[in-house]
Write a protein that holds these residues in place. Structure first.
Motif, mmCIF file in Angstrom:
data_model
loop_
_atom_site.group_PDB
_atom_site.id
_atom_site.type_symbol
_atom_site.label_atom_id
_atom_site.label_comp_id
_atom_site.label_asym_id
_atom_site.label_seq_id
_atom_site.Cartn_x
_atom_site.Cartn_y
_atom_site.Cartn_z
ATOM 1 N N GLY A 9 91.896 34.920 143.569
ATOM 2 C CA GLY A 9 91.000 36.042 143.287
ATOM 3 C C GLY A 9 91.770 37.132 142.564
ATOM 4 O O GLY A 9 92.986 37.263 142.763
ATOM 5 N N GLY A 10 91.071 37.900 141.726
ATOM 6 C CA GLY A 10 91.765 38.919 140.933
ATOM 7 C C GLY A 10 90.995 40.228 140.861
ATOM 8 O O GLY A 10 91.178 41.001 139.927
ATOM 9 N N GLY A 11 90.165 40.491 141.851
ATOM 10 C CA GLY A 11 89.370 41.725 141.860
ATOM 11 C C GLY A 11 90.144 42.884 142.467
ATOM 12 O O GLY A 11 91.384 42.866 142.531
ATOM 13 N N GLN A 12 89.397 43.881 142.969
ATOM 14 C CA GLN A 12 90.077 45.096 143.445
ATOM 15 C C GLN A 12 90.931 44.856 144.688
ATOM 16 O O GLN A 12 91.947 45.531 144.877
ATOM 17 C CB GLN A 12 89.087 46.241 143.690
ATOM 18 C CG GLN A 12 88.108 46.052 144.821
ATOM 19 C CD GLN A 12 86.748 45.631 144.299
ATOM 20 O OE1 GLN A 12 86.657 44.986 143.254
ATOM 21 N NE2 GLN A 12 85.695 45.972 145.012
ATOM 22 N N LEU A 13 90.540 43.899 145.537
ATOM 23 C CA LEU A 13 91.356 43.651 146.737
ATOM 24 C C LEU A 13 92.703 43.059 146.321
ATOM 25 O O LEU A 13 93.755 43.452 146.825
ATOM 26 C CB LEU A 13 90.623 42.726 147.710
ATOM 27 C CG LEU A 13 89.290 43.266 148.263
ATOM 28 C CD1 LEU A 13 88.623 42.231 149.169
ATOM 29 C CD2 LEU A 13 89.487 44.577 149.017
ATOM 30 N N ALA A 14 92.661 42.127 145.367
ATOM 31 C CA ALA A 14 93.910 41.540 144.861
ATOM 32 C C ALA A 14 94.744 42.607 144.151
ATOM 33 O O ALA A 14 95.977 42.611 144.249
ATOM 34 C CB ALA A 14 93.603 40.375 143.925
ATOM 35 N N LEU A 15 94.074 43.527 143.459
ATOM 36 C CA LEU A 15 94.797 44.615 142.784
ATOM 37 C C LEU A 15 95.570 45.455 143.811
ATOM 38 O O LEU A 15 96.753 45.741 143.625
ATOM 39 C CB LEU A 15 93.792 45.504 142.027
ATOM 40 C CG LEU A 15 94.320 46.849 141.525
ATOM 41 C CD1 LEU A 15 95.340 46.644 140.410
ATOM 42 C CD2 LEU A 15 93.177 47.736 141.033
ATOM 43 N N MET A 16 94.896 45.819 144.913
ATOM 44 C CA MET A 16 95.570 46.666 145.903
ATOM 45 C C MET A 16 96.627 45.873 146.690
ATOM 46 O O MET A 16 97.634 46.440 147.116
ATOM 47 C CB MET A 16 94.523 47.344 146.795
ATOM 48 C CG MET A 16 93.754 48.401 145.984
ATOM 49 S SD MET A 16 92.519 49.343 146.901
ATOM 50 C CE MET A 16 91.068 48.322 146.714
ATOM 51 N N LEU A 17 96.426 44.554 146.822
ATOM 52 C CA LEU A 17 97.478 43.707 147.398
ATOM 53 C C LEU A 17 98.692 43.680 146.471
ATOM 54 O O LEU A 17 99.840 43.747 146.928
ATOM 55 C CB LEU A 17 96.969 42.278 147.603
ATOM 56 C CG LEU A 17 96.043 42.028 148.791
ATOM 57 C CD1 LEU A 17 95.369 40.662 148.666
ATOM 58 C CD2 LEU A 17 96.812 42.120 150.115
ATOM 59 N N ALA A 18 98.431 43.619 145.169
ATOM 60 C CA ALA A 18 99.535 43.580 144.196
ATOM 61 C C ALA A 18 100.315 44.893 144.237
ATOM 62 O O ALA A 18 101.549 44.887 144.142
ATOM 63 C CB ALA A 18 98.994 43.305 142.796
ATOM 64 N N GLU A 19 99.606 46.003 144.397
ATOM 65 C CA GLU A 19 100.300 47.303 144.494
ATOM 66 C C GLU A 19 101.211 47.316 145.719
ATOM 67 O O GLU A 19 102.355 47.764 145.657
ATOM 68 C CB GLU A 19 99.272 48.445 144.591
ATOM 69 C CG GLU A 19 98.551 48.716 143.280
ATOM 70 C CD GLU A 19 97.328 49.617 143.428
ATOM 71 O OE1 GLU A 19 96.761 49.982 142.381
ATOM 72 O OE2 GLU A 19 96.922 49.945 144.577
ATOM 73 N N ALA A 20 100.675 46.797 146.853
ATOM 74 C CA ALA A 20 101.469 46.778 148.089
ATOM 75 C C ALA A 20 102.660 45.836 147.946
ATOM 76 O O ALA A 20 103.773 46.151 148.375
ATOM 77 C CB ALA A 20 100.585 46.353 149.263
#
Ligand code: ADP
Length: 428
Positions: A9-20
């Motif tokens: 998945g590459g939506g906003q949850l994945a985005l915030m996981l990537a930031e973390a």
């Protein structure tokens, strides 16, 4: 720290996981169809493939040590082949099995005797109950063996399956009355895949329009509050929970979240116990969110989401470890971080699209960022439409006591509304 994890998945949850993950020094690879999807820019690398493409997930697995998911509508049978080849999924597929459909979630809750709204499979309203094996129904009021089953006929007798069955109008089992909520077992989110059914006519339309075996009907709950708890369990079996929060929906989409919820210690303890028993019963590793209704019937579980959740976005600013960092830690095989609040509270407001024309909302985003104690998160979605989650803003609260804090939160909400209006109301 080093290591590498994958996210389907590459939506906003994945985005915030990537930031973390970036903050923790962990590589994070994503599988997502478009190079323009929110998480793609920040991920260590992108496997460009639809999220249900198993070959894509195999390619993702080659890049990392363990994989988790952004979304629960998974084809577990297809993924089982990869698990058999040694791919590590966190949570593991067996733990996800009861969570990938709203019907199996309800069966799980019934099995664990965790309160949830009374429900029936949609095909139970078909008289005769065509194709419905009696033992496939939940053992509760309204189901076989329960009060009100089989459904009473118009003449006051009980429905017997004539042979061959005559098509007739759908009928509610005794003990159920309108309005009811109809829900698609899979694929629904943000209120898509739910419908409020007000009368026989709407029910008849529904059973014509949708495959009944993939839907459920549940009682309409007169809740006073909606609450949510993000809980987590590491790969060694340790359990923790973030604070219980209050959620508020607009058009059945999460509108704002207040942390912590203004509820008694007993309610919070009960929510934590329910979440802990679920995590343990499933031998689940990862972050899981539990959505509750709270009202005269007590605490009832509405929905489970085996992933990071919108109700936990406030943790980025407000708790020692965020839900995203926690998920990265667990997938990476690390111990749990501290879930405590590091300030009195926070209000998170979703930025739901309100313009019909394409808009980048730059002016509004700047005005929100200028509010004191505000952090704006913008997901960079390519397309915006009314009601779509485009970002969120978290506002830190300063009041120590629950009542003044709630008032402070509502004042802060007014400030946000003056800049960012709600999308128009839809008929439920
Ligand atoms: P989704 O998976 O699309 O988010 P939910 O089941 O969470 O769907 O429903 C969305 C919202 O609709 C809930 O947050 C709640 O406000 C309302 N809702 C859902 N089920 C019921 C119910 N049984 N009774 C009353 N309201 C409900």
């Amino acid at each position: 720290m080093s290591g590498s994890i994958g996210v389907v998945g590459g939506g906003q949850l994945a985005l915030m996981l990537a930031e973390a993950a970036q903050r923790l020094g962990v590589e994070l690879h994503v599988q997502t169809p478009l190079a323009t999807d929110p998480a793609a820019a920040l991920a260590t690398s992108v496997v460009q493939a639809p999220i249900d493409d198993v070959a894509g997930t195999r390619a993702l697995a080659a890049l990392c040590q363990a994989i988790s998911f952004e979304n629960e509508w998974l084809n577990l049978d297809a993924l089982a082949a990869l698990e058999a080849e040694g791919v590590v999924f966190v949570p593991r597929l067996q733990a996800l099995q009861p969570l990938v459909s709203k019907r199996s979630q309800r069966e799980l809750l019934d099995r664990l005797q965790l309160a949830s709204p009374r429900w029936i499979p949609l095909e139970a309203v078909l008289t005769p109950p065509a194709g419905l094996a009696a033992d496939s129904l939940p053992q509760q009021a309204g189901g076989p063996g329960g009060e009100g089953w089989p459904p009473a006929t118009a003449e006051g007798g009980t429905a017997e399956a004539p042979n061959p069955p005559e098509p007739s109008a759908p009928r509610l089992p005794q003990g159920f009355s309108f309005p009811l909520m109809a829900k698609a077992a899979t694929g629904g989110y943000d209120g898509r895949g739910t419908a409020c059914i007000h009368d026989d006519q709407e029910l008849a339309l529904l059973v014509e329009r949708v495959p009944p075996e993939q839907w459920l009907l549940e009682e309409f709950v007169a809740f006073e509050q909606e609450l949510a708890l993000v809980a987590c369990r590491d790969r060694g079996g340790n359990v923790r929970a973030f604070p219980l929060v209050q959620t508020h929906q607009h058009n059945r989409v999460c509108d704002w979240v207040l942390a912590p919820a203004n509820v008694s210690h007993a309610v919070e303890a009960r929510a934590r116990n329910m979440a802990a028993s679920l995590l343990t019963a499933l031998d689940y590793a990862g972050v899981l969110s539990v959505e509750f209704f709270y009202g005269p019937a007590g605490l009832q579980v509405n929905e489970l989401a085996p992933r990071t959740h919108n109700s936990g976005h406030y943790t980025i600013e407000a708790t020692v470890t965020s839900q995203f960092e926690q998920q990265v830690r667990i997938v990476q095989g690390l111990g749990l971080g501290d879930t405590a609040l590091k300030l009195p509270g926070a209000l998170m407001v979703n930025l739901l699209g309100f313009e019909t024309a394409a808009s980048s909302y730059e002016e509004q985003r700047q005005a929100l960022a200028d509010l004191p104690g505000a952090s704006v998160h913008w997901y960079g979605k390519r397309e915006s439409s009314p009601g779509r989650k485009l970002g969120h803003v978290t506002l830190l609260l300063t009041q120590q006591q629950p009542e003044p804090r709630q008032q402070e939160a509502m004042q802060r909400l007014d400030q946000v509304r003056a800049i960012w209006p709600l999308p128009p109301e839809e008929r439920p």
